[in-house]
Design an enzyme around this catalytic site. Structure first.
Site, mmCIF file in Angstrom:
data_model
loop_
_atom_site.group_PDB
_atom_site.id
_atom_site.type_symbol
_atom_site.label_atom_id
_atom_site.label_comp_id
_atom_site.label_asym_id
_atom_site.label_seq_id
_atom_site.Cartn_x
_atom_site.Cartn_y
_atom_site.Cartn_z
ATOM 1 N N ARG A 55 -13.918 -6.628 7.723
ATOM 2 C CA ARG A 55 -13.151 -5.541 8.319
ATOM 3 C C ARG A 55 -13.957 -4.568 9.166
ATOM 4 N NH1 ARG A 55 -8.509 -2.656 4.756
ATOM 5 N NH2 ARG A 55 -6.800 -3.895 5.567
ATOM 6 N N ARG A 108 -17.444 -14.239 11.515
ATOM 7 C CA ARG A 108 -16.065 -14.713 11.644
ATOM 8 C C ARG A 108 -15.802 -15.374 12.992
ATOM 9 N NH1 ARG A 108 -10.150 -12.397 11.367
ATOM 10 N NH2 ARG A 108 -10.339 -13.013 13.531
ATOM 11 N N ARG A 158 -12.156 -3.460 -0.148
ATOM 12 C CA ARG A 158 -12.145 -4.090 1.177
ATOM 13 C C ARG A 158 -13.438 -3.839 1.952
ATOM 14 N NH1 ARG A 158 -6.830 -5.588 2.119
ATOM 15 N NH2 ARG A 158 -7.789 -7.083 3.481
ATOM 16 N N ASP A 178 -9.214 -13.750 -0.695
ATOM 17 C CA ASP A 178 -7.982 -12.981 -0.555
ATOM 18 C C ASP A 178 -7.115 -13.227 -1.780
ATOM 19 O OD1 ASP A 178 -6.590 -11.346 1.750
ATOM 20 O OD2 ASP A 178 -5.026 -12.441 0.692
ATOM 21 N N TYR A 232 4.830 -11.429 -1.969
ATOM 22 C CA TYR A 232 4.517 -12.254 -0.792
ATOM 23 C C TYR A 232 5.178 -13.632 -0.873
ATOM 24 C CZ TYR A 232 1.240 -8.741 0.851
ATOM 25 O OH TYR A 232 0.705 -7.575 1.315
HETATM 26 O O1 CP3 Z 1 -12.526 -6.153 -0.945
HETATM 27 C C1 CP3 Z 1 -13.010 -7.003 -0.192
HETATM 28 O O2 CP3 Z 1 -13.606 -6.717 0.848
HETATM 29 C C2 CP3 Z 1 -12.919 -8.471 -0.580
HETATM 30 C C3 CP3 Z 1 -12.016 -9.250 0.193
HETATM 31 C C4 CP3 Z 1 -10.522 -8.987 0.155
HETATM 32 C C5 CP3 Z 1 -9.693 -9.380 1.227
HETATM 33 N N1 CP3 Z 1 -8.399 -9.162 0.848
HETATM 34 C C6 CP3 Z 1 -10.152 -9.955 2.506
HETATM 35 C C7 CP3 Z 1 -9.276 -9.892 3.681
HETATM 36 C C8 CP3 Z 1 -9.706 -8.458 -0.855
HETATM 37 C C9 CP3 Z 1 -10.068 -7.838 -2.184
HETATM 38 C C10 CP3 Z 1 -8.363 -8.588 -0.398
HETATM 39 C C11 CP3 Z 1 -7.202 -8.168 -1.207
HETATM 40 C C12 CP3 Z 1 -5.864 -8.173 -0.626
HETATM 41 N N2 CP3 Z 1 -5.338 -9.031 0.292
HETATM 42 C C13 CP3 Z 1 -4.830 -7.303 -1.031
HETATM 43 C C14 CP3 Z 1 -4.962 -6.246 -2.119
HETATM 44 C C15 CP3 Z 1 -5.673 -5.028 -1.692
HETATM 45 C C16 CP3 Z 1 -4.929 -4.166 -0.734
HETATM 46 O O3 CP3 Z 1 -5.468 -3.935 0.366
HETATM 47 O O4 CP3 Z 1 -3.851 -3.661 -1.091
HETATM 48 C C17 CP3 Z 1 -3.690 -7.624 -0.273
HETATM 49 C C18 CP3 Z 1 -2.334 -6.934 -0.351
HETATM 50 C C19 CP3 Z 1 -4.021 -8.736 0.547
HETATM 51 C C20 CP3 Z 1 -3.148 -9.486 1.492
HETATM 52 C C21 CP3 Z 1 -3.657 -9.414 2.883
HETATM 53 N N3 CP3 Z 1 -4.773 -10.073 3.354
HETATM 54 C C22 CP3 Z 1 -3.118 -8.666 3.955
HETATM 55 C C23 CP3 Z 1 -1.884 -7.788 3.877
HETATM 56 C C24 CP3 Z 1 -3.932 -8.896 5.083
HETATM 57 C C25 CP3 Z 1 -3.720 -8.445 6.508
HETATM 58 C C26 CP3 Z 1 -4.102 -7.065 6.758
HETATM 59 C C27 CP3 Z 1 -5.498 -6.670 6.304
HETATM 60 O O5 CP3 Z 1 -5.570 -6.113 5.234
HETATM 61 O O6 CP3 Z 1 -6.477 -6.972 7.008
HETATM 62 C C28 CP3 Z 1 -4.992 -9.735 4.664
HETATM 63 C C29 CP3 Z 1 -6.097 -10.200 5.506
HETATM 64 C C30 CP3 Z 1 -7.495 -10.010 5.029
HETATM 65 N N4 CP3 Z 1 -7.936 -10.110 3.731
HETATM 66 C C31 CP3 Z 1 -8.608 -9.744 5.862
HETATM 67 C C32 CP3 Z 1 -9.734 -9.676 5.019
HETATM 68 C C33 CP3 Z 1 -11.158 -9.459 5.421
HETATM 69 C C34 CP3 Z 1 -8.553 -9.595 7.381
HETATM 70 C C35 CP3 Z 1 -8.529 -10.943 7.983
HETATM 71 C C36 CP3 Z 1 -9.404 -11.012 9.172
HETATM 72 O O7 CP3 Z 1 -10.633 -10.884 9.074
HETATM 73 O O8 CP3 Z 1 -8.787 -11.213 10.220
#
Ligand code: CP3
Length: 350
Positions: free
Chosen positions: A30, A39, A26, A76, A153
């Site tokens: 973030r 963003r 991640r 994602d 999901y």
């Molecule tokens: O690693 C990286 O930085 C690459 C991008 C990436 C994102 N999501 C971007 C994202 C990766 C590899 C993921 C994987 C992901 N997404 C997982 C597996 C890894 C883990 O953390 O367990 C899961 C379960 C998700 C599903 C998901 N996406 C959730 C639960 C959420 C909300 C909470 C959170 O983690 O922020 C997201 C949103 C998300 N995915 C954001 C980003 C940058 C935040 C969205 C935003 O910018 O508002």
């Protein structure tokens, strides 16, 4: 294109490295103000992920700003269910939400195998752009969710502490669960292959919800589909990160993958014994350690490196970096990995 810094790929394959490679799950987005600036110019996360030029830009930011040894494509795991016919929304401060979910046969019949070229072309296009802009500086990691985590999901519709709706299906309708998992698995294999064809140098499978299944169910409903993915992706190294999969570590030694990710609750030496010597291990500093003082972060990172030893290790956190972590603290972690692991190797040579 030959990679100038291929530490991550060599470590994954078990080849010697001058120092331990490091990146953060991640890392794209973030925590960086530079990410939020990009963003904020768009309507939100989904638009950003679907705009290849901007997705490429935020993918490369952590390489420039933090000095990590790899980029991970900004996307994602939930783009796969969307391509299968289940669109999602990303609700600010809450997370993903699926307006429709899968609970009946009729719901399942509306799904299709993802058509990667037509529905996920924005991801492969972003990968092409990143590869061009990186110009071989560091490898690019592609990724997908493990079918079990995606299933969670698709059935539940949103995040949950227990995913009891998803787990209920395993008891009430195991046949449908099998069919849905297979459709996700087939879609994921096509998706990862397309990422590799577009230029991903290594791929990671995220099984974020591995830890909520009892051992036998984990084997049957998750590990079996991860195994199919590992068997299918032969072109590049594969990393499997199954958070909380304590019971499966011994079985994971038989997966056709190069690297196994450890979460921060997994004991390093015990995991090494269970998984064996033929896999690279990735991880596993507690993400909360990055809230500590610089001196404490250095100490914890050095302790982690001592435990993993000098071969077959890729340094990372034990899960994604938490959103309110300060980038300077991440840099302390990264710089400590680089300096201390190089030092250990230099000392081992005299
Ligand atoms: O690693 C990286 O930085 C690459 C991008 C990436 C994102 N999501 C971007 C994202 C990766 C590899 C993921 C994987 C992901 N997404 C997982 C597996 C890894 C883990 O953390 O367990 C899961 C379960 C998700 C599903 C998901 N996406 C959730 C639960 C959420 C909300 C909470 C959170 O983690 O922020 C997201 C949103 C998300 N995915 C954001 C980003 C940058 C935040 C969205 C935003 O910018 O508002």
């Amino acid at each position: 294109m030959k990679l100038q810094n291929d530490l991550l790929i060599r470590a994954a394959k078990g080849e010697p490295v001058e120092r331990t490679p490091v990146w953060l799950m991640r890392q794209a987005g973030r925590i960086l103000p530079e990410y939020r600036a990009v963003r904020n110019q768009l309507s939100g996360f989904i638009e950003l992920a679907k705009t290849p030029e901007r997705a490429a830009e935020v993918t490369i930011q952590p390489v420039d700003i933090l000095g990590v040894d790899a980029a991970i494509i900004f996307s994602d795991i939930l783009v796969v269910p969307e391509a299968m016919g289940l669109p999602y929304e990303m609700i600010e401060k809450k997370g993903p939400f699926f307006p429709q979910t899968i609970s009946t046969d009729a719901d399942f019949k509306k799904l299709k195998k993802a058509d990667v070229a037509s529905d996920l072309g924005y991801v492969t296009e972003a990968i092409r752009l990143v590869k061009k802009e990186l110009n071989g500086r560091v490898p690019l990691i592609g990724f997908a969710g493990a079918p079990w985590t995606i299933f969670c999901y698709m059935v539940e519709g949103h995040g949950s502490k227990t995913f009891s709706k998803a787990r209920r299906m395993l008891y009430q309708d195991p046949m449908m669960a099998d069919q849905l998992l297979q459709l996700i698995t087939d879609s994921t294999i096509d998706y990862l292959k397309a990422q590799v064809a577009a230029g991903a140098d290594i791929v990671q499978v995220f099984d974020s919800w591995a830890g909520i299944l009892p051992p036998e169910q984990y084997k049957r409903y998750s590990l079996s589909s991860i195994q199919q993915i590992c068997d299918a992706i032969t072109e590049v190294p594969v990393t499997v990160f199954a958070k909380g999969a304590f019971s499966a570590r011994q079985d994971m030694r038989h997966l056709n993958c190069e690297t196994i990710g450890l979460d921060w609750c997994m004991d390093i030496q015990n995991s090494r014994r269970l998984i064996g010597e033929n896999k690279t291990l990735q991880g596993n500093l507690d993400p909360c350690a990055l809230y500590a003082s610089d001196a404490e972060i250095e100490k914890a990172t050095q302790h982690m490196l001592d435990q993993f030893g000098q071969s077959r290790h890729i340094a990372n956190l034990g899960h994604g970096v938490y959103p309110d972590t300060k980038p300077e603290k991440v840099k302390v972690f990264i710089n400590t990995v680089k300096a201390y692991s190089a030092d250990l190797r230099a000392k081992a040579q005299v």
